[in-house]
Write a protein that holds these residues in place. Structure first.
Motif, mmCIF file in Angstrom:
data_model
loop_
_atom_site.group_PDB
_atom_site.id
_atom_site.type_symbol
_atom_site.label_atom_id
_atom_site.label_comp_id
_atom_site.label_asym_id
_atom_site.label_seq_id
_atom_site.Cartn_x
_atom_site.Cartn_y
_atom_site.Cartn_z
ATOM 1 N N UNK A 109 37.486 33.842 48.298
ATOM 2 C CA UNK A 109 38.007 32.845 47.242
ATOM 3 C C UNK A 109 37.104 33.270 46.049
ATOM 4 N N UNK A 110 35.790 33.615 46.322
ATOM 5 C CA UNK A 110 35.008 33.896 45.184
ATOM 6 C C UNK A 110 35.378 34.754 44.173
ATOM 7 N N UNK A 111 36.314 35.970 44.530
ATOM 8 C CA UNK A 111 36.733 36.793 43.705
ATOM 9 C C UNK A 111 37.585 36.257 42.638
ATOM 10 N N UNK A 112 38.340 34.982 42.889
ATOM 11 C CA UNK A 112 39.097 34.282 41.987
ATOM 12 C C UNK A 112 38.279 33.517 40.905
ATOM 13 N N UNK A 113 37.158 33.581 41.077
ATOM 14 C CA UNK A 113 36.125 32.594 40.292
ATOM 15 C C UNK A 113 35.847 33.513 38.878
ATOM 16 N N UNK A 114 35.870 32.894 37.733
ATOM 17 C CA UNK A 114 35.271 33.423 36.553
ATOM 18 C C UNK A 114 34.240 32.453 36.088
ATOM 19 N N UNK A 115 33.168 32.970 35.857
ATOM 20 C CA UNK A 115 32.041 32.131 35.446
ATOM 21 C C UNK A 115 30.952 33.331 34.783
ATOM 22 N N UNK A 116 31.062 32.928 33.267
ATOM 23 C CA UNK A 116 29.987 33.695 32.540
ATOM 24 C C UNK A 116 30.299 35.213 32.354
ATOM 25 N N UNK A 117 31.559 35.578 32.711
ATOM 26 C CA UNK A 117 31.910 36.963 32.711
ATOM 27 C C UNK A 117 33.171 37.326 31.836
ATOM 28 N N UNK A 118 33.343 38.076 30.994
ATOM 29 C CA UNK A 118 34.606 38.493 30.319
ATOM 30 C C UNK A 118 35.562 39.027 31.215
ATOM 31 N N UNK A 119 36.853 38.626 31.076
ATOM 32 C CA UNK A 119 37.919 39.117 32.192
ATOM 33 C C UNK A 119 39.244 39.373 31.230
ATOM 34 N N UNK A 120 39.970 40.395 32.039
ATOM 35 C CA UNK A 120 41.302 40.661 31.403
ATOM 36 C C UNK A 120 42.245 40.145 32.667
ATOM 37 N N UNK A 121 43.281 39.217 32.183
ATOM 38 C CA UNK A 121 44.138 38.736 33.041
ATOM 39 C C UNK A 121 44.790 39.850 33.736
ATOM 40 N N UNK A 122 45.253 40.891 33.130
ATOM 41 C CA UNK A 122 45.906 42.175 33.919
ATOM 42 C C UNK A 122 45.140 42.654 34.897
ATOM 43 N N UNK A 123 44.031 42.396 35.208
ATOM 44 C CA UNK A 123 43.049 42.939 36.268
ATOM 45 C C UNK A 123 43.346 41.898 37.522
ATOM 46 N N UNK A 124 43.764 40.848 37.356
ATOM 47 C CA UNK A 124 44.050 40.008 38.422
ATOM 48 C C UNK A 124 45.476 39.895 38.887
ATOM 49 N N UNK A 125 45.672 40.103 40.353
ATOM 50 C CA UNK A 125 46.875 40.187 40.894
ATOM 51 C C UNK A 125 47.545 38.841 40.847
ATOM 52 N N UNK A 126 48.897 38.961 40.855
ATOM 53 C CA UNK A 126 49.515 37.518 40.961
ATOM 54 C C UNK A 126 50.433 37.272 42.377
ATOM 55 N N UNK A 127 50.137 38.383 43.191
ATOM 56 C CA UNK A 127 50.691 38.413 44.305
ATOM 57 C C UNK A 127 49.813 38.525 45.551
ATOM 58 N N UNK A 128 48.600 38.227 45.256
ATOM 59 C CA UNK A 128 47.443 38.635 46.416
ATOM 60 C C UNK A 128 47.766 37.538 47.464
#
Length: 296
Positions: free
Chosen positions: A5-24
């Motif tokens: 579940x740590x992979x879902x955490x955003x903390x102090x880093x820049x992200x792109x929503x497109x890089x995150x699966x919606x169906x994991x």
């Protein structure tokens, strides 16, 4: 926090929503989730009891998402086993006249959980940098100094608003409130199918509004402002979690596990009793036992 579940955490880093699966789903099935759901609800109940008894810390859980992402049902299922005395849920609607007479954080501050409690904000202070950024005309209702028309709302304005949110959350964490924030990451296709369900099933008609389609037409803008918001306001002390939301059963499982692990890290415990208090308890116990004997 478990690596899963740590992979879902955003903390102090820049992200792109497109890089995150919606169906994991981590390869789990719905039946697997049902068994796990019962397990973490038992853990959640015990941890909440400890938090309530300790009465020194609180937990604030923020939910944000596009329409039909499943916020309401996630809250219902995940928190179904907790003691209502120790949990408060606030669903924020459009601000009223009294809200607009105060700063944008006022009504949210007033809804914060007391020490010993879990507070859930279904939509939150983040609406003021999400919906209001897509619809800047709403900002004009706040009657802010120097802002009389939409063109007065600059990038500096949004930067200051993000700063206000970070400072607000930093203040809360310094004073004993742990904050976790969930963005339920739904695909556009899944939202379409859920809207169709609302139209096709009579008992779901009440959930549908024509305005839902108006907002759906602004999908790309919302994805952009969510991305900007998460990047600007996810911190080590108040992180965002981007939760795959195409499978409701999985999002509930992930949210529940993260809440339990967060509470475990808070280490709430029952208050300790002094030696003097322990001695007095023995006296009270003997007194009650004597009373019991006399009544036989």
């Amino acid at each position: 926090m478990s690596k899963k579940y740590e992979q879902f955490k955003v903390s102090g880093k820049s992200i792109k929503l497109a890089d995150f699966k919606t169906d994991e789903t981590f390869g789990l099935s719905k039946d697997d989730a049902k068994e796990d759901l019962k397990d973490f609800q038992d853990s959640l109940f015990e941890l909440q009891e400890r938090l309530y008894a300790e009465d020194r810390k609180s937990l604030l859980i923020v939910f944000q998402a596009m329409d039909a992402a499943g916020k309401d049902s996630a809250i219902e299922h995940v928190m179904s086993g907790v003691n209502p005395q120790g949990c408060q849920v606030f669903s924020f609607k459009q601000p009223n006249d009294e809200d607009y007479d105060h700063d944008f954080l006022w009504r949210h501050y007033d809804a914060l959980p007391e020490r010993g409690r879990i507070g859930i904000h279904n939509r939150s202070h983040y609406e003021y940098v999400l919906v209001c950024k897509v619809h800047p005309e709403y900002i004009l209702k706040e009657r802010l100094p120097g802002i009389r028309k939409e063109s007065d709302i600059t990038e500096e304005f949004w930067s200051d608003r993000y700063k206000s949110i970070r400072q607000f959350e930093e203040h809360l964490t310094r004073n004993g409130t742990t904050i976790i924030k969930f963005f339920l990451h739904l695909s556009k296709e899944e939202q379409r199918d859920r809207f169709l369900d609302r139209l096709n099933e009579e008992d779901k008609h009440w959930k549908f509004s024509a305005g839902d389609l108006d907002e759906r037409a602004l999908w790309d803008q919302y994805q952009q402002v969510y991305e900007e918001c998460i990047n600007e306001t996810s911190t080590d002390s108040a992180p965002w979690y981007i939760i795959p939301a195409d499978k409701k059963w999985f999002s509930r499982l992930a949210i529940g596990r993260i809440i339990v692990e967060t509470l475990q890290e808070m280490e709430p415990d029952f208050p300790t009793v002094s030696k003097k208090q322990e001695d007095r308890l023995d006296v009270y116990r003997d007194q009650l036992l004597d009373e019991k004997k006399e009544t036989k």
